[in-house]
Structure formats: structure tokens, C-alpha cells
Design a protein around this motif. Structure first.
Motif, PDB file in Angstrom:
ATOM      1  N   SER A  90      37.056  19.440   8.393  1.00  0.00           N
ATOM      2  CA  SER A  90      36.081  19.960   9.344  1.00  0.00           C
ATOM      3  C   SER A  90      35.194  21.013   8.706  1.00  0.00           C
ATOM      4  CB  SER A  90      36.779  20.610  10.555  1.00  0.00           C
ATOM      5  OG  SER A  90      37.387  19.656  11.380  1.00  0.00           O
ATOM      6  N   THR A  91      33.978  21.102   9.221  1.00  0.00           N
ATOM      7  CA  THR A  91      33.119  22.259   9.010  1.00  0.00           C
ATOM      8  C   THR A  91      33.063  23.017  10.336  1.00  0.00           C
ATOM      9  OG1 THR A  91      31.014  21.323   9.761  1.00  0.00           O
ATOM     10  CG2 THR A  91      31.717  20.772   7.537  1.00  0.00           C
ATOM     11  N   TYR A  92      32.734  24.303  10.268  1.00  0.00           N
ATOM     12  CA  TYR A  92      32.730  25.118  11.480  1.00  0.00           C
ATOM     13  C   TYR A  92      31.394  25.813  11.721  1.00  0.00           C
ATOM     14  CZ  TYR A  92      37.634  24.087  11.116  1.00  0.00           C
ATOM     15  OH  TYR A  92      38.823  23.419  11.006  1.00  0.00           O
ATOM     16  N   GLU A  93      30.366  25.342  11.056  1.00  0.00           N
ATOM     17  CA  GLU A  93      29.008  25.803  11.341  1.00  0.00           C
ATOM     18  C   GLU A  93      28.037  24.703  10.948  1.00  0.00           C
ATOM     19  OE1 GLU A  93      27.403  28.893   8.657  1.00  0.00           O
ATOM     20  OE2 GLU A  93      29.417  28.916   7.767  1.00  0.00           O
ATOM     21  N   GLY A  94      26.787  24.850  11.405  1.00  0.00           N
ATOM     22  CA  GLY A  94      25.802  23.790  11.220  1.00  0.00           C
ATOM     23  C   GLY A  94      25.951  22.743  12.308  1.00  0.00           C
ATOM     24  N   GLY A  95      24.974  21.881  12.444  1.00  0.00           N
ATOM     25  CA  GLY A  95      25.035  20.812  13.424  1.00  0.00           C
ATOM     26  C   GLY A  95      24.764  21.290  14.840  1.00  0.00           C
ATOM     27  N   PRO A  96      24.991  20.435  15.834  1.00  0.00           N
ATOM     28  CA  PRO A  96      24.727  20.796  17.237  1.00  0.00           C
ATOM     29  C   PRO A  96      25.485  22.052  17.659  1.00  0.00           C
ATOM     30  CG  PRO A  96      25.078  18.430  17.032  1.00  0.00           C
ATOM     31  CD  PRO A  96      25.401  19.024  15.696  1.00  0.00           C
ATOM     32  N   ASP A  97      24.781  22.986  18.268  1.00  0.00           N
ATOM     33  CA  ASP A  97      25.336  24.268  18.741  1.00  0.00           C
ATOM     34  C   ASP A  97      25.936  25.105  17.612  1.00  0.00           C
ATOM     35  OD1 ASP A  97      24.594  23.577  21.315  1.00  0.00           O
ATOM     36  OD2 ASP A  97      26.566  22.767  21.829  1.00  0.00           O
ATOM     37  N   ASN A  98      25.631  24.730  16.367  1.00  0.00           N
ATOM     38  CA  ASN A  98      26.129  25.454  15.189  1.00  0.00           C
ATOM     39  C   ASN A  98      27.659  25.550  15.174  1.00  0.00           C
ATOM     40  OD1 ASN A  98      25.635  26.781  12.716  1.00  0.00           O
ATOM     41  ND2 ASN A  98      25.861  28.795  13.683  1.00  0.00           N
ATOM     42  N   LEU A  99      28.314  24.498  15.662  1.00  0.00           N
ATOM     43  CA  LEU A  99      29.784  24.478  15.714  1.00  0.00           C
ATOM     44  C   LEU A  99      30.409  23.584  14.645  1.00  0.00           C
ATOM     45  CD1 LEU A  99      30.567  24.418  19.551  1.00  0.00           C
ATOM     46  CD2 LEU A  99      30.726  26.343  17.958  1.00  0.00           C
ATOM     47  N   GLY A 100      29.575  22.920  13.835  1.00  0.00           N
ATOM     48  CA  GLY A 100      30.125  22.093  12.774  1.00  0.00           C
ATOM     49  C   GLY A 100      30.449  20.680  13.212  1.00  0.00           C
ATOM     50  N   ALA A 101      31.257  19.999  12.392  1.00  0.00           N
ATOM     51  CA  ALA A 101      31.622  18.601  12.643  1.00  0.00           C
ATOM     52  C   ALA A 101      32.995  18.332  12.048  1.00  0.00           C
ATOM     53  CB  ALA A 101      30.585  17.655  12.037  1.00  0.00           C
ATOM     54  N   THR A 102      33.621  17.270  12.520  1.00  0.00           N
ATOM     55  CA  THR A 102      34.940  16.874  12.027  1.00  0.00           C
ATOM     56  C   THR A 102      34.908  15.415  11.595  1.00  0.00           C
ATOM     57  OG1 THR A 102      36.051  18.492  13.433  1.00  0.00           O
ATOM     58  CG2 THR A 102      37.394  16.684  12.605  1.00  0.00           C
ATOM     59  N   PHE A 103      35.647  15.142  10.507  1.00  0.00           N
ATOM     60  CA  PHE A 103      35.681  13.811   9.904  1.00  0.00           C
ATOM     61  C   PHE A 103      37.108  13.269  10.016  1.00  0.00           C
ATOM     62  CE2 PHE A 103      32.121  16.095   8.395  1.00  0.00           C
ATOM     63  CZ  PHE A 103      31.128  15.168   8.108  1.00  0.00           C
ATOM     64  N   PHE A 104      37.209  12.009  10.423  1.00  0.00           N
ATOM     65  CA  PHE A 104      38.499  11.424  10.795  1.00  0.00           C
ATOM     66  C   PHE A 104      38.774  10.124  10.050  1.00  0.00           C
ATOM     67  CE2 PHE A 104      36.892  13.709  14.498  1.00  0.00           C
ATOM     68  CZ  PHE A 104      37.986  14.443  14.936  1.00  0.00           C
ATOM     69  N   GLU A 105      40.066   9.884   9.815  1.00  0.00           N
ATOM     70  CA  GLU A 105      40.541   8.593   9.322  1.00  0.00           C
ATOM     71  C   GLU A 105      41.095   7.803  10.501  1.00  0.00           C
ATOM     72  OE1 GLU A 105      44.002   6.694   6.390  1.00  0.00           O
ATOM     73  OE2 GLU A 105      43.721   8.872   6.519  1.00  0.00           O
ATOM     74  N   PRO A 106      40.726   6.519  10.647  1.00  0.00           N
ATOM     75  CA  PRO A 106      41.323   5.703  11.710  1.00  0.00           C
ATOM     76  C   PRO A 106      42.840   5.629  11.542  1.00  0.00           C
ATOM     77  CG  PRO A 106      39.457   4.568  10.695  1.00  0.00           C
ATOM     78  CD  PRO A 106      39.759   5.756   9.837  1.00  0.00           C
ATOM     79  N   SER A 107      43.559   5.692  12.660  1.00  0.00           N
ATOM     80  CA  SER A 107      45.021   5.616  12.611  1.00  0.00           C
ATOM     81  C   SER A 107      45.505   4.480  13.509  1.00  0.00           C
ATOM     82  CB  SER A 107      45.634   6.952  13.049  1.00  0.00           C
ATOM     83  OG  SER A 107      45.346   7.208  14.412  1.00  0.00           O
ATOM     84  N   SER A 108      46.787   4.226  13.464  1.00  0.00           N
ATOM     85  CA  SER A 108      47.410   3.162  14.269  1.00  0.00           C
ATOM     86  C   SER A 108      46.699   1.820  14.051  1.00  0.00           C
ATOM     87  CB  SER A 108      47.399   3.534  15.757  1.00  0.00           C
ATOM     88  OG  SER A 108      48.039   4.761  15.985  1.00  0.00           O
ATOM     89  N   VAL A 109      46.411   1.532  12.802  1.00  0.00           N
ATOM     90  CA  VAL A 109      45.732   0.279  12.466  1.00  0.00           C
ATOM     91  C   VAL A 109      46.755  -0.855  12.495  1.00  0.00           C
ATOM     92  CG1 VAL A 109      44.429  -0.962  10.689  1.00  0.00           C
ATOM     93  CG2 VAL A 109      44.034   1.488  11.067  1.00  0.00           C
TER      94      VAL A 109
END
Length: 552
Positions: free
Chosen positions: A67-86
Motif C-alpha cells: 500500500s501507499t498512504y498518500e497520493g491518489g483520490p483524497d490523498n489517501l493512497g492505494a492498495t495492491f492485491f493478489e487474487p486469492s482462493s483461486v
């Protein structure tokens, strides 16, 4: 899509960098009520779709990677995910990302090879980005990797790791090239210091287009080329994954939106049949003195052809009747549904059209002063629409499009207001006089620097429950079984060209304003979009670009 999330505890160093309060993304979005049981039929909502030797399924369960915690919408950052339960036999095609300012709500496709050669592992990875140099609040550095596909194959997604070590080659799969199409950036997810992250969608979109959205993202550094990624292609586009009539009924009863009109709205919607039965007239060029009444179902309207100016509709001639019909008739209002395949028939769009006999005059805001704009904005006949985008894998609502003047905005389901009481029906707000659709009540100013056209919305007792009175008027696939009403194939104007002096109205308003405000208004008036002036009558739904294409 029933998102689930697994998050490991951050290290103390990372925790000190995090925003103290919980981020919205840490809570999976849930609809107010479970999805209903759908009637059986065809391949709709079977959870998998065969694209032609390649079976795909939506996954909405994820493990957080970084995750990042700044930048992006509302300056709250973004999170990156791996698909699970494949599920066994399926492979990951790429990772998922979303902004932190909203609840977790999304999906990516996973794939299963049905013909022994549609999927292959990459032969290597290329490092797209190392975020250590970005100097932002983050879970330590993130590493963004692009798969290097074998010859004859394409990558359709990226991988994110928290170490500089390349991911295992068997972590994901690349797709045979004939099962892919070109893609482009869609909605913005996050950005900072010249980097932008966006969702991907097919370049070519429409009712007959074969491109399939994968749900993955692209990472675009400033002044350099984006990663070479593709979307998927449905080479078996037979529309068997589209809902049948009974399934459409259940879907619409579940997701049919409520449209709140402004409490001061005087120009209400009506059904088309009410409009015709209450004195609307058909005019023909060269015979303006002899207009014809219109049959209640539009059966005497000219069919097909083009918008060549030879015919148009207008209000009744009698003054009292004209004023009455302009006001519309809320009780008669019908929602007219157009059922469309999208993204290679992996999604169903339900376009919901509402008709208003009259579009009222616009109002301006000039700093702290509100002013009526005379006849600017008036036109006879007004078509507005809301579009539901529903997954053909699960029957779940993904997005809602709200039309606004000549364009509109997509809203993910997690960003919508719902009716309440456990209902899955989204809510929209129609602006005063202009009838543009918005997701929240209040003022939206069409302009800048506190000068522009007012779009006022509010909740009131004047409301259109589209699920109470609707008619399916068109389905863009074989088996839709819909007989189109004659008025739908009337391709000319639904109102006349209104002759009035726009300049006179602008000058009249400007005279009421003091020096600096007058200058600001005159400068704004030069930039008012053509659709706001509203001098010309609109065409019907079938002549809109989104009828066979995507929303814009």
C-alpha cells in the motif's frame, strides 16, 4: 462480487507511517441485501464463461500485497492485491489495485486452459517500477513487474512484490495472442510524482465488440511508455451468457434505481404514450400549418431514415394544453429499458431511459448571486438515462452510469447511495429543470471559480421508482425476444428548434451585475456548452452514441 480481504499486520516502522484511523479499503463492501436467486436459463450467472478454449471466472477475494498512504483520490493512497482462493486448474492473469478512499470492491479474471495451449507462463519479468525513489508514505518499497510473454502470447496484467527478487515464472499466465485485444487506461486509481495508475478496458467497446475487461491495472510513469498489456477477446461471442427475459425481470426488480426530483421541479417526466395522447404533434417540413396528432404508441411516426430535419415533434398548439403537457405527468412515467451486451458479453448493461416533455430554463451562479437565465436551457422533449452494468458471471451490479447533459459519470456500486431498508436499489438525483443525474444531493456547478450553471438536486416526495413502471423496449442480442415500439424507431427530433436571442438573454443578465461580477459572467457565457443553450430539440435514444457503443 462478495469481496474478501486478508491483511497481514504491518511492521512498527510501517505502522508509524500509516494514517491512524482505519482506511475505507480495509473494509470489504457488501450490498445491503444478498443477491436473489435467479431463474435458470442460458449461461448467465454460471460463474464461468468460455471465451473460445479459454475459460474465465471473476475472483473478488484478495490478499493485500502493498500500500501507499498518500497520493491518489483524497490523498489517501492505494492498495495492491493478489487474487486469492483461486480454484484448482485456474491461473492468475494479473493483480488488482484500487484507491484507499473507498471500501474494497472489485475483481480480476482468472483463467483455465481448455485446449492445452491458450495459456503459458512468462519467460521472464521486467521491472516497471521501484517505488523507493518516490519518497512517499508506503509499506516499504513496492516493485511492479511486467511479465515477458513467450512468442505468440500477450501479458494482460502486472504483478506487485515487496522485494527486488523477481516473482516465480509460474506465478501467473500469459494468454495466446488471438484471444487478446488492445486495451487502454480507464479510471484513475492513484498517482504521485509523475506516476499514474489506472484500470484497463478494451479500446473497442460496444454491443458487438469482443474485448473483455480483465480487471487489472497499468502503471504509467511520466515521459515513458506504459507497460505492454492487452485485454482478453471473446472469440465465442454467441450471447449465450446474456440474461433471458425472466432473469432480466429479477435483476431489474433488484437493482431498479430511484430517481429523486428536486422539490421545486415543475417539469416532470411522463410516459411517451401519455405525451402522445395528450396532444403532442408531428410536424413535416413544408407543411407546418397542418401538424398531425400522434397515435398513442407512435405508430404513425415516420420510421427509420435519418435525422434530416424533415420531421419534428412539438407540444400542443392550444396554450392551456401546452402549459399542462410541459409539466409532464409523474403518475404515468415509465422507465424504458434497453438491454445491451458489453465487454464481449461478459457484462449486461441495462440502459434506463426516462422521457420529459420539457426541459426548463437554466440558472446561473455568479459568486454569491443566483440568477435566472431567461430561456437559455429550454427545449421541448428531453431524454435522460441511467445505466446499470451487471456481471454476467454472478448477476451482481458493478457500476451505474448517470447521464449529465451531453456526457455522464460512472459510479462503482460501493460509491452509491441505496434506498435503505435492506434494498439493493441505488438512488440518483435529477437536477432542477435540466434533469441531469447525480449520485448525491446538493449543488454541482457547471463552470469554475464559483461562476457557472447551477445543477441543484435534493430529495423530495417527487420520485420516480423505475421498478414500478417499466417496459423493455430493445435487446441487442438474439433471444432477447423484444418487439420494439414504433416511437423507438422514429429518428428525427423530439422537439422543434426554438428561435430566441441568446445574446439578448446574456446581456440582460449581465446588466444586473456590478463590474467585476459582470466581467466574470460575460467570460463564462462565452464558454457555455451548446447543450445548455438547448435551442434545438433532441433526438431519441436510438440516435445516441451509447445505444450501440459504450457510455462516454
Amino acid at each position: 462480487m462478495g469481496n474478501c480481504l486478508s491483511i497481514s499486520d504491518p511492521s512498527p516502522e510501517v505502522a508509524s507511517e500509516k494514517i491512524l484511523k482505519a482506511l475505507p479499503v480495509e473494509t470489504p463492501f457488501k450490498f445491503p441485501s444478498p443477491l436473489p436467486t435467479l431463474p435458470q436459463g442460458n449461461g448467465f450467472a454460471k460463474r464461468t464463461i468460455d471465451l473460445g478454449g479459454l475459460e474465465v471466472s471473476q475472483v473478488s477475494t484478495f490478499n493485500k500485497v502493498w500500500s501507499t498512504y498518500e497520493g491518489g483520490p483524497d490523498n489517501l493512497g492505494a492498495t495492491f492485491f493478489e487474487p486469492s482462493s483461486v480454484p484448482s486448474g485456474f491461473s492468475i492473469l494479473g493483480y488488482y489495485a484500487q484507491p484507499n478512499n473507498r471500501q474494497l470492491f472489485g475483481w480480476v479474471l482468472i483463467a483455465k486452459d481448455l485446449s492445452s495451449n491458450t495459456l503459458k507462463p512468462p519467460i521472464d519479468y521486467t521491472l516497471v517500477a521501484n517505488t523507493e525513489s518516490l519518497k512517499i508514505k508506503q509499506d516499504g518499497p513496492g516493485y511492479i513487474w511486467q511479465p515477458v510473454p513467450p512468442d505468440g502470447y500477450q501479458a494482460v496484467g502486472l504483478i506487485v512484490t515487496t522485494t527486488s527478487q523477481k516473482p516465480p515464472l509460474d506465478k501467473l499466465r500469459c494468454v495466446r495472442s488471438d484471444l487478446t485485444e488492445q486495451c487502454e487506461a480507464d479510471t484513475w486509481i492513484w498517482g504521485t510524482n509523475g506516476v499514474n495508475v489506472s484500470n484497463l478496458r478494451p479500446n473497442n467497446r460496444g454491443t458487438q465488440a469482443t474485448g473483455v475487461c480483465v480487471g487489472t491495472f497499468t502503471w504509467q510513469p511520466q515521459n515513458s511508455s506504459p507497460p505492454s498489456l492487452s485485454c482478453l477477446k471473446n472469440t465465442k461471442l454467441d450471447f449465450s451468457t446474456m440474461p433471458n427475459g425472466s432473469q432480466i425481470g429479477v435483476l431489474f426488480n433488484t437493482y431498479s434505481p430511484l430517481v429523486y426530483l428536486h422539490p421545486d421541479e415543475e417539469y416532470l417526466p411522463s410516459s411517451v404514450n401519455w405525451y402522445f395522447s395528450n396532444g403532442a404533434l408531428l410536424y413535416k417540413q413544408g407543411q407546418e400549418s397542418n401538424p398531425n396528432p400522434i397515435e398513442s404508441n407512435g405508430s404513425n411516426l415516420p420510421q427509420g431514415g435519418s435525422n434530416d430535419g424533415s420531421y419534428w415533434l412539438d407540444l400542443p398548439i392550444d396554450k392551456k394544453a401546452k402549459e399542462r403537457v410541459k409539466k409532464g405527468d409523474l403518475q404515468s412515467t415509465k422507465a424504458y429499458l434497453h438491454i445491451k451486451p458489453m465487454f464481449g458479453a461478459t457484462f449486461t448493461d441495462i440502459a434506463i431511459w426516462l422521457f420529459y416533455p420539457f426541459n426548463g430554463p437554466a440558472r446561473a451562479k455568479v459568486k454569491f448571486i443566483n440568477l435566472p437565465l431567461g430561456r437559455i436551457g429550454e427545449h421541448i422533449g428531453d431524454w435522460e438515462h441511467v445505466t446499470l452494468r451487471i456481471s454476467n458471471f454472478t448477476g451482481e451490479l458493478w457500476r451505474v452510469f448517470l447521464s449529465q447533459h451531453s456526457g455522464g459519470v460512472w459510479f462503482d456500486a460501493c460509491d452509491l447511495e441505496f434506498q435503505g431498508g435492506g434494498s439493493n436499489k441505488p438512488v440518483a438525483y435529477a437536477s432542477l429543470h435540466g434533469h441531469a443525474m447525480y449520485a448525491k444531493p446538493g449543488l454541482v456547478l457547471q463552470g469554475d471559480d464559483d461562476v457557472g450553471i447551477r445543477n441543484d438536486t435534493a430529495k423530495s416526495k417527487k420520485v420516480v421508482d423505475t421498478g414500478l413502471g417499466y417496459e423493455v423496449v430493445a435487446a441487442e442480442y438474439e433471444g432477447g425476444g423484444v418487439v420494439e415500439p414504433p416511437w423507438l424507431n422514429y429518428y428525427r427530433k423530439w422537439g422543434p428548434k426554438i428561435d430566441y436571442s441568446v445574446d439578448d438573454d446574456v446581456k440582460r443578465v449581465a446588466r444586473l451585475l456590478p463590474g467585476a461580477l459582470k466581467k466574470a459572467f460575460v467570460n463564462f457565457a462565452k464558454k457555455i456548452p451548446d447543450e445548455v443553450y438547448g435551442e434545438d430539440g433532441p433526438t431519441g435514444p436510438k440516435l445516441k452514441g451509447n445505444w450501440a457503443g459504450d457510455e462516454k
